[in-house]
Structures are given as structure tokens and as C-alpha cells.
Write an enzyme that holds these catalytic residues in place. Structure first.
Site, short mmCIF file in Angstrom:
data_model
loop_
_atom_site.label_atom_id
_atom_site.label_comp_id
_atom_site.label_asym_id
_atom_site.label_seq_id
_atom_site.Cartn_x
_atom_site.Cartn_y
_atom_site.Cartn_z
N HIS A 378 0.79 -1.23 0.00
CA HIS A 378 0.00 0.00 0.00
C HIS A 378 0.82 1.28 0.00
O HIS A 378 0.24 2.37 0.03
CB HIS A 378 -0.92 0.04 1.23
CG HIS A 378 -2.15 -0.79 1.08
ND1 HIS A 378 -3.29 -0.34 0.45
CD2 HIS A 378 -2.44 -2.04 1.48
CE1 HIS A 378 -4.21 -1.27 0.47
NE2 HIS A 378 -3.72 -2.33 1.09
N LYS A 569 -8.41 14.34 3.91
CA LYS A 569 -7.62 13.10 3.99
C LYS A 569 -6.68 13.24 5.18
O LYS A 569 -6.62 14.30 5.79
CB LYS A 569 -6.82 12.85 2.70
CG LYS A 569 -6.06 14.06 2.17
CD LYS A 569 -5.42 13.76 0.82
CE LYS A 569 -6.41 13.84 -0.31
NZ LYS A 569 -6.57 12.65 -1.08
N ARG A 570 -5.96 12.17 5.53
CA ARG A 570 -5.01 12.29 6.63
C ARG A 570 -4.05 13.45 6.36
O ARG A 570 -3.67 13.71 5.23
CB ARG A 570 -4.21 10.99 6.77
CG ARG A 570 -5.00 9.82 7.33
CD ARG A 570 -5.30 9.94 8.82
NE ARG A 570 -4.10 9.79 9.62
CZ ARG A 570 -4.07 9.24 10.83
NH1 ARG A 570 -5.17 8.81 11.40
NH2 ARG A 570 -2.95 9.14 11.50
N LYS A 575 0.79 14.62 1.18
CA LYS A 575 -0.53 14.95 0.62
C LYS A 575 -0.66 16.46 0.35
O LYS A 575 -1.63 16.91 -0.23
CB LYS A 575 -1.64 14.45 1.55
CG LYS A 575 -1.68 12.91 1.62
CD LYS A 575 -2.78 12.40 2.52
CE LYS A 575 -2.75 10.90 2.75
NZ LYS A 575 -3.25 10.11 1.63
N THR A 677 -8.47 6.59 -2.58
CA THR A 677 -9.84 6.20 -2.92
C THR A 677 -10.79 7.38 -2.73
O THR A 677 -11.88 7.39 -3.28
CB THR A 677 -10.32 5.01 -2.06
OG1 THR A 677 -10.07 5.29 -0.69
CG2 THR A 677 -9.62 3.72 -2.45
N LYS A 681 -14.28 8.60 -4.82
CA LYS A 681 -15.57 8.96 -4.19
C LYS A 681 -16.05 10.32 -4.71
O LYS A 681 -17.23 10.50 -5.01
CB LYS A 681 -15.42 8.98 -2.66
CG LYS A 681 -15.20 7.60 -2.07
CD LYS A 681 -14.61 7.64 -0.66
CE LYS A 681 -14.07 6.26 -0.30
NZ LYS A 681 -13.12 6.27 0.81
#
Length: 855
Positions: A378, A569-570, A575, A677, A681
Site C-alpha cells: 500500500h 484526507k489524513r 498529501k 480512494t 468517491k
């Protein structure tokens, strides 16, 4: 209160949200009143909203149980190959509404609850999220369970029943504060304890080598108590099981201390055993080598493998006694998928069972083990890869260390025969990393011990093969695969965006819920003015609803016609929430310079949790909140720009924000996000994506056409090239006046006037330690955002692009992902079997699976 169904809706006997009929509604009301009576055994007038929630949950659960029993009976009789999904995280969220949808009860329940004078939305809000995961990996596991049940696979999810899930995040004075997530304090109506299947798990001790083989002795025993949660497929009466283990001390735990008089301490020490399932480690993409974490990882695999072998023996031989030759068919009957390296100890544990207990010869045991396991990777971030210190493993699991050494020796002997004298290759491919503290590389163990290794997006799988595990892929190229992630359309469309789900069903029929590829039919309606207006109307309704929620929760007046620009998101440097923050500051400065210039008002929504020990992530949260404080209170800005930090982002909050989003931020540095993901969405729910060519964004651009996403910035090869040349942040700062202004404001205390130096660590990191190169992509990002604003001014053109994205989202169903796993890795066929519901005879089962075997 939920609105009553219109006459037209009543007449529509079936929809994607289930049958509405007077008899269904009456039955549900009877069940509700019965459960309420059992709960209170007194006057309904004293019932609290929580009592009503539990009565409804138990009523819906009644409809699950018969189907659950039937499914397990069917598996027992047909004995299909079983799939075991091992994951340390299952981020399930709430269960009530999802169950109603999958059983086809949503409309009938809405009507029954309305007739009882209650508000369905209010009842749904009472349910605690089952937050047994950090983010993407755990939520993927939850989507996979839904798809496996929907596809009729005999599948089981195995994990840990954490007493405390991912922490609740509070924002106090702009800082993240963690609070324990006591999600079980009111009980969980969806689980059933199964003490009859309690199993022992061993730790510590020593190994004796005898003539009969190795024996692991003088161990400390912890009991694993299973709790089962039903997982319903969509409208097919299949109900699979998620089994989560809870740690219990045996009755004699440390009670030998009683003999020396310290009975109280002996009883208190039971907590040491039970701590194993106490709390989820709140780390995402970061490895923390704590003894308790290793205990959790071994605890789940040891209990699970005993359970798998018990079920295998019972189904094959009607007995759980040991039979010497019985394991030949094990890989034909059992597939075990390792969700990342967290359950990697399953490989040496299965070898221990085969060799030490079942007395199989090593080579046979190893062949069976390899054919049974498959491993999903992952992440490519080095700090996320698990490397356990050898001395810790030796203390906790001495026999397993010996087995890992033996696996490694045979593996290296094999490499040495293929590449004589290539010592460097042996070092790179060893399971044991020398130098400093000796460590076991768990990813290497997974690769060597599995027959299939997959990444979770095309670009990620390529990086896994060509960079991270290059030597292994060169040796066994056929072992490496790609399985692009997916999301379940049941939760991420039907449940969270019923308006859009119904609109799509009116246009293309209801079958798309089970076959999301049918969304391509929406291409026919891209130029249909009525459909364009309807899609825009659904989005606007979702935005108004979410704006009301934000106003209530955050006391900030939101303009629902502003662009909802969302980054949830985290919180992690890769990110790049920081880049978004710099863009917000740039927009703010532009408005201040020329208030008339910003043509599109924006509401920028950022949300996510930072790992409690991750200083930089916590500073990023503080910075975003500090910027929001200035922007939201500047009268010059007014309603042109608002910034909200969403507190305690979780599954149930995602279900609210995603349908209301116009612009989805997917802006990680190319080559760092395995898949994502959230991006899928948002796409399915009619948001447009601004993103880099990273993770699944690449395939989203392939499916929809790159011109229908806002793609910017460096590609993977550009990042590699920049690394080679040397990334110099100062150069961008000197060259880009707006970037310089934003950084100077952060540095000078413009956003933290009481503590001018508050963000010095953030600035220092951006200039000197930024592995993720925020400045390098800043200019391209800001320019791309200008294109976004330009298109948003043209509502019709924007909505047409939205429709093209929704029409292209079919690939990103977790049903498609699971079909690929089933065929390419587990070697089973999905089934469109429909088990008869409990009120029909069992022999009414219609099995359309090839060869009549339920998969």
C-alpha cells in the site's frame, strides 16, 4: 423529520433503495415496538433518541440474522474455496443505513419511522462510527467486504476489535487535541460475541529442539475472543462475516503470584494481556516499532490461522483432529490476502503450524504456504515499511524468528545459485537487514512467502516493480500484479447521495448499482439540457444542506453558491495540504489587492487527522486554522473566501461533505500516493478533480480524458529528474513574488501576531527539508486553479464536465477490483447466486456460478 413518500413513490414498488409495501412497513413497526418494549419494559414516553436508535437497529438486524445463518449453512454444504482478508484495520463507519440499503429496506424503514413520528436522520446520527482504521487502507478493507458479499464470494474479514478506535479530534485554539474514541460505551448492536470459538495465543517462552521436532514452551497465553459482525451483500441475501478478535486474560493469568500473596496485583496484571486489543495505533504511513504493536499483529494472525485450519478440517473431514496427509488441498480451499505487511507474521505462523504441529516436511509446508498467501503493498514511502528489530521478535516470538531465519537461508541459497558472487544482491534481497540494529524486512518476507504481490494503482504497481522491489520483480516477474483500488457504490453513492443515485437510475435503470461500468450510458446525456439542470440541482441541494451543517457546527456563514473546494484526507506532508494553504493565502492577497478581481467566491474546506506524534502535521493543522482565522474575519474579503478546517474527519462526515463538493483536491507529489480512494468517491459524486498525475488520478484521467480533470505539476519522471539535479526551494521563492509574499507572511507572524515565530519549523522545512517539493509545483497549481475558476463561471460547461466524470467512474467500483483479485489471485469465480430469503424454502436457491460451485 424525514419527509413521507409521495403517492408516485408509493406506487413505484421497487427502487434502488428497496421495496415499499404496507406489509413491509407494518412488519417493521411491529419489530420496532417489540424491541423498544424489550429495552424499556415500560412506558414508551420515557424513551430517549438512543433507545429509538437501538430499537431500529435491532429491528433491521432481525432481517439480517436469518440470511446470515442461511449463507453460512450454504457455505458449509457447498464447501466453496474461502477467502480470508487479513487486515489490522477495518474502517467501517456506521452500519444501520448501509444495512437497510443492502437488504432493500431503506424506503420501507423511512416510511415506518415516519409513521412512528420519528426522524430517520436524527436516529442515524446517534450511531457511533466504527473507526477501526486510520484512513485509506482500513476503508478499502471495508469496501472490499461489501463487494465480496455482493459478488457471492465465501469471504471473511479478520482483524482486531479495538476497544478504542481512531482518536476523536478536537480543535482547540487551532491545535489538534486527541480524545479517546470510546465507541463501545453504549454497546454495539451489530456484533455478536462467540465465546465458543475462543482460542489461545502464545507469546514469549523458549524453543526446545527434540527428536520429535521443535517445541515452543513456557509461553504466556492470551485468549482471543471473537466478535462476529454480519456483512450483507447488495440485494442478494448473502451475508458474510467480519470476525474481530478481542484479547482476554486466561483465569490463571499470573495467579501463581497468588501463592506469594499478591493476589490483587495478579488480577490487575490481567490488563497487560487485555491491552493487546485496547487501542488502534493512530499512525498512517508511518512504522512505529512498539512491542505492543507487534503483539497486536501476531495476536490477530495466530487466532485467525487457528480458526481457518479448524474450519478447513471441519469442512473437509468433519473433524478437527490432525491427519498427516490432509493439507494437500489447503491452497485449493483457502486463499489468504495480507492487507499490507501488518499481518505478515501469518507466514512464519502457518509454517510453524505445518512443521511443528502437523509434522509436514519443510518443503511441502513451504509450497502450501506460498500458494495460500498473497500480499497487497500500500505504500512506497520508506518510513512506512515495517522493519522489526530481531531482538524484539526473538523475545516475543522465539520460534518464529528461527523459522524466518530458515526461510531467509533457503531464499538466499537460491539467489546465490542464480547469481554467484553477487554479494550486494544477496544483501538487498535478504529478509534480514544487517548494519546497526538487525531488522526483519516484513515486505521481503511477504514477497518471498506469497504467490502474488500487487500494488493498488497502475502507476504504483510500476514503481513497486521497477524501484521498490526491483530485484524481486526481476526474479519472478509473473508474481507482480496491479489491482487498482475501488469503492463500493452502495455506501459512496446510494447511501450518501440518494438524489444523484435516483437521478442516474431514472436515466439508465437500476442495474448500475451492481455493475458500475453501466455509468458509461450517461455519455448519451452529456448534451441533454434537462439532465444538465437536474445534475446541477442535486449538487446545489447537497451544498445547501452541507452549508447549513457547517453554519450550525462552525458558526461561519457559508455562501452555498460559492465553489466548495475540498481537501479531506489524513494530514501528511506528502498529501501537500501546505500547498493548498499557500494557494488560500495567495487568493487572500489577491482579494486584498483588488476586491473586485476574484470572480468566483470559494469555500475552502480542509479536514483530516494528524498522527499524535507527527509534529509537522500538527503544525500544518495549526497553520490552516490560523489562516482561516484571518481570512474569515477580514471585512474586505467578506463572503468571497471562507476557510473551514473540518474537525474530526471520519467516514460519517465524508458521507456529508463528498456529495456537496465541487472541486476535489488530490495534489500529492507524483509518485507518493499509492492510489487514493477519496479521489474516486469525489468523482462518482460529481466533483471535478484538481490533481497531479499520481496514484489512481492517472487512471481517472485515462477513463474520463485528461481534459476533463485539472491536471498540473510534475510527473514521476520530473520528480526523479529534480531529485537528480537537487531541489532548491530558495530558487522558487526568489522567482515567484506571490509565493514569496505568502511565505513572508507566515514567517513574519502575519497569521500569528501573538507568536511571530510560531511557524518557523514549517518555513524551515519548506526551504530545507521538503521531500515533497511544494514550491516546485506551486506556480503550476495556482495557474491550474485559475482555470478552475474560469470554468466554474460557466455553469453549463462545468456540469457537462461533471457528467463526463460520473460516466467514466465505473472502473472505480470495488466490485471490479474484487473480481480481478478473485480471478487473478484467489482463483475463484464471483457468483450471481441469490440465496433465498428466510421466508422461502432453502431449496429455492438459484446457483448460476460456473460448475455450480459457490465461490
Amino acid at each position: 423529520m424525514s419527509r413521507p413518500l409521495s403517492d408516485q413513490e408509493r406506487r413505484k414498488q421497487i427502487s434502488i433503495r428497496g421495496i415499499v409495501g404496507a406489509e413491509n412497513v407494518a412488519e417493521l413497526k411491529r419489530g420496532f415496538n417489540r424491541h423498544l418494549h424489550f429495552t424499556l419494559v415500560k412506558d414508551r414516553n420515557v424513551a430517549t433518541p438512543r433507545d429509538y436508535y437501538f430499537a431500529l437497529a435491532h429491528t433491521v438486524r432481525d432481517h439480517l440474522v436469518g440470511r446470515w445463518i442461511r449463507t453460512q449453512q450454504y457455505y458449509y454444504e457447498k464447501d466453496p474455496k474461502r477467502i480470508y482478508y487479513l487486515s489490522l484495520e477495518f474502517y467501517m463507519g456506521r452500519t444501520l443505513q448501509n444495512t437497510m440499503i443492502n437488504l432493500g429496506l431503506q424506503n420501507a424503514c423511512d416510511e415506518a419511522v415516519y409513521q412512528l413520528g420519528l426522524d430517520m436522520e436524527e436516529l442515524e446520527e446517534i450511531e457511533e462510527d466504527a473507526g477501526l482504521g486510520n484512513g485509506g487502507l482500513g476503508r478499502l478493507a471495508a469496501c472490499f467486504l461489501d463487494s465480496m458479499a455482493t459478488l457471492g464470494l465465501a469471504a471473511y474479514g479478520y482483524g482486531i476489535r479495538y476497544e478504542y478506535g481512531i482518536f476523536n479530534q478536537k480543535i482547540r485554539d487551532g491545535w489538534q487535541v486527541e480524545e479517546a474514541d470510546d465507541w463501545l460505551r453504549h454497546g454495539n448492536p451489530w456484533e455478536k460475541a462467540r465465546p465458543e470459538y475462543m482460542l489461545p495465543v502464545h507469546f514469549y517462552g523458549r524453543v526446545e529442539h527434540t527428536a520429535a521436532g521443535a517445541k515452543w514452551v513456557d509461553t504466556q497465553v492470551v485468549l482471543a475472543l471473537p466478535y462476529d459482525t454480519p456483512v450483507p451483500g447488495y440485494m442478494n441475501n448473502t451475508v458474510n462475516t467480519m470476525r474481530l478478535w478481542s484479547a482476554r486474560a486466561p483465569n490463571d493469568f499470573n495467579l501463581r503470584d497468588f501463592n506469594v500473596g499478591d493476589y490483587i496485583q495478579a488480577v490487575l496484571d490481567r490488563n497487560l494481556a487485555e491491552n493487546i486489543s485496547r487501542v488502534l495505533y493512530p499512525n498512517d504511513n508511518f512504522f512505529e516499532g512498539k512491542e505492543l504493536r507487534l503483539k497486536q499483529e501476531y495476536f490477530v494472525v495466530a487466532a485467525t490461522l487457528q480458526d481457518i485450519i479448524r474450519r478447513f478440517k471441519a469442512s473437509k473431514y468433519g473433524s478437527t483432529d490432525s491427519v498427516r496427509t490432509m493439507f494437500d488441498s489447503f491452497p485449493d480451499q483457502v486463499a489468504i490476502q495480507l492487507n499490507d505487511t501488518h499481518p505478515a507474521m501469518a507466514i512464519p505462523e502457518l509454517m510453524r503450524i505445518f512443521v511443528d504441529i502437523e509434522k509436514l516436511p519443510w518443503n511441502k509446508a513451504w509450497d502450501i504456504t506460498k500458494r495460500t498467501f498473497a500480499y497487497t503493498n500500500h505504500t512506497v514511502l520508506p518510513e512506512a515499511l515495517e522493519r522489526w528489530p530481531v531482538d524484539l521478535v526473538e523475545k516475543l516470538l522465539p520460534r518464529h524468528l528461527q523459522i524466518i531465519y530458515e526461510i531467509n537461508q533457503r531464499h538466499l541459497d537460491h539467489i546465490a545459485t542464480l547469481f554467484p558472487d553477487d554479494v550486494d544482491r544477496l544483501r538487498r534481497m535478504s529478509l534480514i537487514e544487517e548494519g546497526g540494529t538487525k531488522r526483519i524486512n516484513m515486505a521481503h518476507l511477504c514477497i518471498v512467502g506469497s504467490h502474488a504481490v500487487n500494488g493498488v494503482a497502475k502507476i504504483h504497481s510500476e514503481i513497486v516493480k521497477t524501484q521498490v522491489f526491483k530485484d524481486f520483480a526481476a526474479l519472478e516477474p509473473e508474481k507482480f500484479q496491479n489491482k487498482t483500488n475501488g469503492i463500493t457504490p452502495r455506501r459512496w453513492l446510494l447511501l450518501c447521495n440518494p438524489g444523484l443515485a435516483e437521478l442516474i437510475a431514472e436515466k439508465i435503470g437500476e442495474d448500475y448499482v451492481r455493475d458500475l461500468s453501466q455509468l458509461t450510458k450517461l455519455h448519451e446525456f452529456v448534451d441533454n439540457d434537462l439532465f444538465i439542470r437536474e445534475v446541477a440541482k442535486v449538487k446545489q441541494e447537497n451544498k445547501v444542506k452541507f452549508a447549513q451543517y457547517l453554519e450550525k457546527e462552525y458558526k461561519v456563514k457559508i455562501n452555498p453558491s460559492s465553489m466548495f473546494d475540498v481537501h479531506v484526507k489524513r494530514i501528511h506532508e506528502y498529501k501537500r495540504q501546505l500547498m493548498n494553504c499557500l494557494h488560500v493565502i495567495t487568493m487572500y492577497n489577491r482579494i486584498r489587492r483588488d476586491p473586485a478581481k476574484l470572480s468566483v467566491p470559494r469555500t475552502v474546506i480542509i479536514g483530516g487527522k494528524a498522527a499524535p506524534g507527527y509534529h509537522m502535521a500538527k503544525m500544518i493543522i495549526k497553520l490552516i486554522n490560523a489562516v482561516a482565522q484571518v481570512v474569515n474575519n477580514d471585512p474586505v474579503v467578506g463572503s468571497k473566501l471562507k476557510v473551514i478546517f473540518l474537525e474530526n474527519y471520519r467516514v460519517s462526515l465524508a458521507e456529508k461533505v463528498i456529495p456537496a463538493t465541487d472541486l476535489s483536491e488530490q495534489i500529492s507529489t507524483a509518485g507518493t500516493e499509492a492510489s487514493g480512494t477519496g479521489n474516486m468517491k469525489f468523482m462518482l459524486n460529481g466533483a471535478l478533480t484538481i490533481g497531479t498525475m499520481d496514484g489512481a488520478n492517472v487512471e481517472m484521467a485515462e477513463e474520463a480524458g485528461e481534459e476533463n480533470l485539472f491536471i498540473f505539476g510534475m510527473r514521476v519522471e520530473d520528480v526523479t529528474e529534480l531529485d537528480r539535479e537537487g531541489y532548491n526551494a530558495q530558487e522558487y521563492y526568489d522567482r515567484l513574488p506571490e509565493l514569496k509574499q505568502a511565505i513572508d507572511q507566515i514567517k513574519s507572524g502575519f497569521f500569528s501576531p501573538n507568536e511571530p515565530d510560531l511557524f518557523k519549523d514549517v518555513v524551515n522545512m519548506l526551504f530545507h527539508h521538503d521531500r515533497f517539493k511544494v514550491f516546485a509545483d506551486y506556480e503550476a497549481y495556482v495557474k491550474c486553479q485559475e482555470k478552475v475558476s474560469e470554468l466554474y463561471l460557466n455553469s453549463k460547461a462545468w456540469t457537462k464536465m461533471v457528467i463526463r466524470n460520473i460516466a467514466a467512474a465505473g472502473k472505480f467500483s470495488s466490485d471490479r477490483t474484487i473480481k480481478e483479485y478473485a480471478r487473478d489471485i484467489w482463483h475463484v469465480e464471483p457468483s450471481d447466486l441469490k440465496i433465498p430469503p428466510p421466508n422461502e424454502p432453502r431449496d429455492a436457491v438459484e446457483d448460476k456460478t460456473p460448475n455450480g460451485t459457490a465461490a
